[in-house]
Design a protein around this motif. Structure first.
Motif, PDB file in Angstrom:
ATOM      1  N   ARG A   1      76.788  30.806  29.968  1.00 12.09           N
ATOM      2  CA  ARG A   1      76.646  30.610  28.527  1.00 12.09           C
ATOM      3  C   ARG A   1      75.228  30.881  28.043  1.00 12.09           C
ATOM      4  O   ARG A   1      74.977  30.891  26.824  1.00 12.09           O
ATOM      5  N   GLU A   2      74.307  31.106  28.949  1.00 14.09           N
ATOM      6  CA  GLU A   2      72.932  31.418  28.546  1.00 14.09           C
ATOM      7  C   GLU A   2      72.935  32.718  27.730  1.00 14.09           C
ATOM      8  O   GLU A   2      73.690  33.660  28.044  1.00 14.09           O
ATOM      9  N   PRO A   3      72.095  32.826  26.702  1.00 14.47           N
ATOM     10  CA  PRO A   3      72.172  33.947  25.759  1.00 14.47           C
ATOM     11  C   PRO A   3      72.200  35.330  26.410  1.00 14.47           C
ATOM     12  O   PRO A   3      73.010  36.182  26.027  1.00 14.47           O
ATOM     13  N   LEU A   4      71.322  35.562  27.406  1.00 14.14           N
ATOM     14  CA  LEU A   4      71.285  36.888  28.022  1.00 14.14           C
ATOM     15  C   LEU A   4      72.603  37.250  28.689  1.00 14.14           C
ATOM     16  O   LEU A   4      73.034  38.411  28.649  1.00 14.14           O
ATOM     17  N   LEU A   5      73.241  36.271  29.302  1.00 16.50           N
ATOM     18  CA  LEU A   5      74.498  36.552  29.986  1.00 16.50           C
ATOM     19  C   LEU A   5      75.682  36.514  29.031  1.00 16.50           C
ATOM     20  O   LEU A   5      76.606  37.313  29.158  1.00 16.50           O
ATOM     21  N   ALA A   6      75.680  35.578  28.103  1.00 16.69           N
ATOM     22  CA  ALA A   6      76.828  35.414  27.209  1.00 16.69           C
ATOM     23  C   ALA A   6      77.139  36.693  26.432  1.00 16.69           C
ATOM     24  O   ALA A   6      78.302  37.013  26.171  1.00 16.69           O
TER      25      ALA A   6
ATOM     26  N   SER B   1      63.300  38.065  46.722  1.00 14.67           N
ATOM     27  CA  SER B   1      62.346  39.171  46.600  1.00 14.67           C
ATOM     28  C   SER B   1      62.878  40.259  45.669  1.00 14.67           C
ATOM     29  O   SER B   1      62.136  40.804  44.842  1.00 14.67           O
ATOM     30  N   ARG B   2      64.154  40.554  45.802  1.00 15.25           N
ATOM     31  CA  ARG B   2      64.741  41.569  44.919  1.00 15.25           C
ATOM     32  C   ARG B   2      64.715  41.102  43.470  1.00 15.25           C
ATOM     33  O   ARG B   2      64.407  41.876  42.555  1.00 15.25           O
ATOM     34  N   PHE B   3      65.024  39.837  43.249  1.00 15.08           N
ATOM     35  CA  PHE B   3      64.997  39.269  41.908  1.00 15.08           C
ATOM     36  C   PHE B   3      63.586  39.364  41.332  1.00 15.08           C
ATOM     37  O   PHE B   3      63.383  39.783  40.181  1.00 15.08           O
ATOM     38  N   ARG B   4      62.609  39.035  42.151  1.00 20.43           N
ATOM     39  CA  ARG B   4      61.216  39.058  41.692  1.00 20.43           C
ATOM     40  C   ARG B   4      60.770  40.480  41.355  1.00 20.43           C
ATOM     41  O   ARG B   4      60.061  40.708  40.364  1.00 20.43           O
ATOM     42  N   ARG B   5      61.183  41.435  42.182  1.00 21.10           N
ATOM     43  CA  ARG B   5      60.798  42.837  41.893  1.00 21.10           C
ATOM     44  C   ARG B   5      61.362  43.289  40.558  1.00 21.10           C
ATOM     45  O   ARG B   5      60.683  43.957  39.764  1.00 21.10           O
ATOM     46  N   HIS B   6      62.625  42.970  40.305  1.00 22.34           N
ATOM     47  CA  HIS B   6      63.236  43.346  39.026  1.00 22.34           C
ATOM     48  C   HIS B   6      62.470  42.718  37.861  1.00 22.34           C
ATOM     49  O   HIS B   6      62.225  43.384  36.837  1.00 22.34           O
ATOM     50  N   LEU B   7      62.118  41.453  38.015  1.00 26.51           N
ATOM     51  CA  LEU B   7      61.433  40.775  36.926  1.00 26.51           C
ATOM     52  C   LEU B   7      60.021  41.318  36.736  1.00 26.51           C
ATOM     53  O   LEU B   7      59.555  41.482  35.596  1.00 26.51           O
ATOM     54  N   ASP B   8      59.334  41.614  37.839  1.00 28.31           N
ATOM     55  CA  ASP B   8      57.987  42.173  37.733  1.00 28.31           C
ATOM     56  C   ASP B   8      58.013  43.550  37.074  1.00 28.31           C
ATOM     57  O   ASP B   8      57.138  43.897  36.280  1.00 28.31           O
ATOM     58  N   GLN B   9      59.012  44.340  37.419  1.00 27.92           N
ATOM     59  CA  GLN B   9      59.102  45.700  36.889  1.00 27.92           C
ATOM     60  C   GLN B   9      59.837  45.766  35.556  1.00 27.92           C
ATOM     61  O   GLN B   9      59.884  46.830  34.936  1.00 27.92           O
ATOM     62  N   GLU B  10      60.401  44.640  35.157  1.00 31.56           N
ATOM     63  CA  GLU B  10      61.128  44.544  33.889  1.00 31.56           C
ATOM     64  C   GLU B  10      62.186  45.634  33.757  1.00 31.56           C
ATOM     65  O   GLU B  10      62.344  46.264  32.701  1.00 31.56           O
ATOM     66  N   ASN B  11      62.920  45.851  34.849  1.00 31.57           N
ATOM     67  CA  ASN B  11      63.906  46.934  34.840  1.00 31.57           C
ATOM     68  C   ASN B  11      65.343  46.447  34.969  1.00 31.57           C
ATOM     69  O   ASN B  11      66.243  47.218  35.296  1.00 31.57           O
ATOM     70  N   LEU B  12      65.570  45.143  34.732  1.00 32.60           N
ATOM     71  CA  LEU B  12      66.943  44.650  34.742  1.00 32.60           C
ATOM     72  C   LEU B  12      67.651  45.084  33.469  1.00 32.60           C
ATOM     73  O   LEU B  12      67.157  44.840  32.356  1.00 32.60           O
TER      74      LEU B  12
ATOM     75  N   SER C   1      76.090  46.979  38.155  1.00 29.63           N
ATOM     76  CA  SER C   1      75.524  46.464  39.407  1.00 29.63           C
ATOM     77  C   SER C   1      74.448  45.418  39.127  1.00 29.63           C
ATOM     78  O   SER C   1      74.305  44.444  39.876  1.00 29.63           O
ATOM     79  N   HIS C   2      73.690  45.594  38.054  1.00 25.38           N
ATOM     80  CA  HIS C   2      72.679  44.603  37.690  1.00 25.38           C
ATOM     81  C   HIS C   2      73.334  43.298  37.234  1.00 25.38           C
ATOM     82  O   HIS C   2      72.870  42.209  37.572  1.00 25.38           O
ATOM     83  N   ARG C   3      74.419  43.415  36.449  1.00 24.02           N
ATOM     84  CA  ARG C   3      75.131  42.201  36.029  1.00 24.02           C
ATOM     85  C   ARG C   3      75.675  41.454  37.247  1.00 24.02           C
ATOM     86  O   ARG C   3      75.611  40.227  37.317  1.00 24.02           O
ATOM     87  N   HIS C   4      76.202  42.205  38.202  1.00 20.46           N
ATOM     88  CA  HIS C   4      76.756  41.562  39.399  1.00 20.46           C
ATOM     89  C   HIS C   4      75.646  40.852  40.183  1.00 20.46           C
ATOM     90  O   HIS C   4      75.852  39.741  40.688  1.00 20.46           O
ATOM     91  N   PHE C   5      74.472  41.469  40.255  1.00 14.10           N
ATOM     92  CA  PHE C   5      73.358  40.835  40.953  1.00 14.10           C
ATOM     93  C   PHE C   5      72.943  39.540  40.257  1.00 14.10           C
ATOM     94  O   PHE C   5      72.676  38.523  40.912  1.00 14.10           O
ATOM     95  N   ILE C   6      72.913  39.552  38.931  1.00 17.30           N
ATOM     96  CA  ILE C   6      72.558  38.343  38.196  1.00 17.30           C
ATOM     97  C   ILE C   6      73.620  37.265  38.412  1.00 17.30           C
ATOM     98  O   ILE C   6      73.301  36.076  38.526  1.00 17.30           O
ATOM     99  N   LEU C   7      74.891  37.654  38.512  1.00 15.68           N
ATOM    100  CA  LEU C   7      75.933  36.678  38.828  1.00 15.68           C
ATOM    101  C   LEU C   7      75.709  36.077  40.215  1.00 15.68           C
ATOM    102  O   LEU C   7      75.935  34.884  40.427  1.00 15.68           O
TER     103      LEU C   7
END
Length: 509
Positions: free
Chosen positions: A235-240, A337-348, A354-360
């Motif tokens: 229910r968080e805004p980014l996911l909802a 580590s993968r989560f951190r790389r995505h956040l550092d590179q702001e490429n999510l 595939s990105h949605r599945h990773f966030i799930l």
């Protein structure tokens, strides 16, 4: 013969309308006649959802059914047959009475063979039936006060302080069934995916049954708690605004089944006792693989997705497995580590499947170990339950002269030191990154609760006598579930993380 049914509820001596008696999901019988005396049981077994005895009797008792109805008799009915393979099985309920472990690694005798996709819980149940041991199945009837309170709680199911223990009491131990069905209906997924309600009921009942109720921690209440947390995250805004219907149904089902048929002991225990599952999955993510395959087994047995194209059904099974396998804590550094790389590179990009599945996956990992982030009254209960399960395993290991697993020795550990180590090395790094991804009021609330809970455990530790701790309290051999559960599945036996590796992992980019 036995009929399994749960929860209830019209009072006696009320006329039962004909349209009610014709519903799928209802059982009616004359209160003046023998309970199972009228029709041929073989005819009953062919009915889909409704069994009526003397429907013209105006004093008939009407029972709403919450799960699948199974009619078995000692003559003419046998447990479902499935293709079989041997289970090098440890009966975890009677293990403490064994004289030794020599028999556990031996080949199974024919009577110890179980069926493919048959969980250990179901194996015990079917074994009792075959041996003529009566199964104690209570008649669960709740009055309207309880069911009304449960409905009121479900109206606030998105609140982070949702008390799953209270909800489980109000639903008479059916929290996982009630909560999961409510969420599926709330999202309109039953109608959207054209799910057969009878198959769905049966699936949810079988899922709840396959959690071991005598596990202090890894039971259906934990699964319900994780499912409720998963709902909060979705229910968080980014996911909802980004999740598709497929993402949502997979997230709910993965949360509900992520610990299916958990034996209450960790992976190193299964490995060092040469358990069948450890051999089957080559000592790698043993429990997570078993949870996934057990869930797939129930999906296929009930045919819940059988109406979908085969390709779609198989894809859902694979993605369900990908989510459940993400709860393997031995891969914590990899995911973090993968989560951190995505956040550092702001490429999510949540428009990318595939990105949605990773966030799930990350959401399920958070939901699985969110107990330290709950209010103290809830968090403390979970901590005590998981520690009790640790210590029970340690007692068995001591009794049989096995090496005691980390944090399982009650003489060397306390609830407080286990919890503080878990929060420091497992929970805090994960939830810090989740807050970077979704910096919302919920994320800040979770971090706030974790800080207060850690301080509370620290205060309690100072009040208790010192304990000699041989193993580092932060050693996280776990399957990533709940509060102190971070050491529960013990995946470090496969060369996974150690307490020293986790802080290093949290600094990787």
């Amino acid at each position: 013969m036995e009929v399994c049914y749960q929860l209830p509820v019209l009072p006696l001596d009320r006329p039962v309308p004909k349209h009610v008696l014709s519903r799928r999901g209802a059982i009616s019988f004359s209160s003046s006649s023998s309970l199972f005396g009228a029709p041929d049981p073989r005819q009953l077994s062919q009915r889909r959802g409704a069994i009526s005895y003397d429907s013209s009797d105006q004093t008939a008792l009407y029972i709403r059914m919450l799960g699948d109805v199974r009619v078995r008799s000692q003559v003419g009915f046998e447990p479902e047959r499935r293709s079989s393979h041997p289970y090098l099985c440890i009966d975890f309920r009677t293990l403490h009475t064994r004289l030794g472990y020599g028999s556990m690694s031996a080949s199974s005798s024919p009577e110890r063979r179980v069926h493919r996709l048959l969980s250990f819980q179901r194996y015990l149940h079917s074994s009792r039936l075959l041996r003529g041991i009566p199964q104690q199945i209570p008649l669960h009837i709740l009055d309207e006060d309880y069911t009304g309170q449960a409905r009121c709680m479900l109206e606030k199911v998105g609140n982070w302080n949702f008390d799953i223990f209270l909800f489980d009491r109000l639903t008479n131990g059916n929290s996982l069934i009630s909560l999961t069905l409510h969420l599926l209906n709330q999202y309109g997924l039953v109608e959207l995916f054209q799910l057969d309600i009878v198959k769905l009921w049966r699936f949810l009942v079988m899922v709840q049954e396959d959690y071991h109720s005598d596990n202090p921690y890894h039971n259906a209440v934990h699964a319900a708690d994780v499912t409720q947390a998963m709902y909060c995250y979705m229910r968080e805004p980014l996911l909802a605004k980004s999740l598709t219907s497929c993402d949502i149904i997979l997230g709910i089902l993965a949360a509900a089944t992520h610990d299916l048929d958990h034996p209450g002991v960790n992976q190193p225990f299964l490995i060092k006792t040469d358990h069948y599952l450890a051999t089957l999955y080559r000592n790698t993510s043993v429990l997570e693989n078993h949870h996934w395959k057990s869930a797939v087994g129930l999906l296929r047995e009930t045919g819940l997705f059988s109406h979908l194209p085969a390709e779609d059904s198989l894809k859902m099974e694979r993605e369900l497995g990908s989510l459940i396998l993400a709860t393997d804590i031995s891969r914590q550094n990899e995911y973090l580590s993968r989560f951190r790389r995505h956040l550092d590179q702001e490429n999510l990009s949540l428009s990318n499947g595939s990105h949605r599945h990773f966030i799930l996956q990350m959401a399920l990992k958070c939901a699985d170990i969110c107990n330290p982030c709950r209010p103290w009254e809830l968090s403390k209960q979970w901590s005590e339950k998981v520690t009790q399960e640790f210590f029970q395993q340690g007692d068995i290991e001591k009794k049989h002269k096995l090496e005691v697993s980390p944090v399982c020795d009650r003489e060397m550990n306390t609830v407080g030191n286990i919890q503080m180590g878990f929060m420091t090395y497992v929970a805090e790094p994960l939830f810090a990154e989740w807050t970077r991804f979704s910096d919302t009021r919920l994320s800040q609330t979770m971090l706030g609760h974790m800080g207060l809970n850690k301080a509370s455990w620290g205060s309690l530790q100072q009040e208790q006598p010192p304990v000699s701790v041989k193993a580092e309290p932060s050693s996280p051999g776990t399957d990533a579930e709940g509060g102190a559960a971070a050491r529960r599945d013990g995946n470090t036996a496969t060369g996974g993380t150690s307490s020293k590796e986790l802080p290093q992992g949290s600094r990787e980019s």
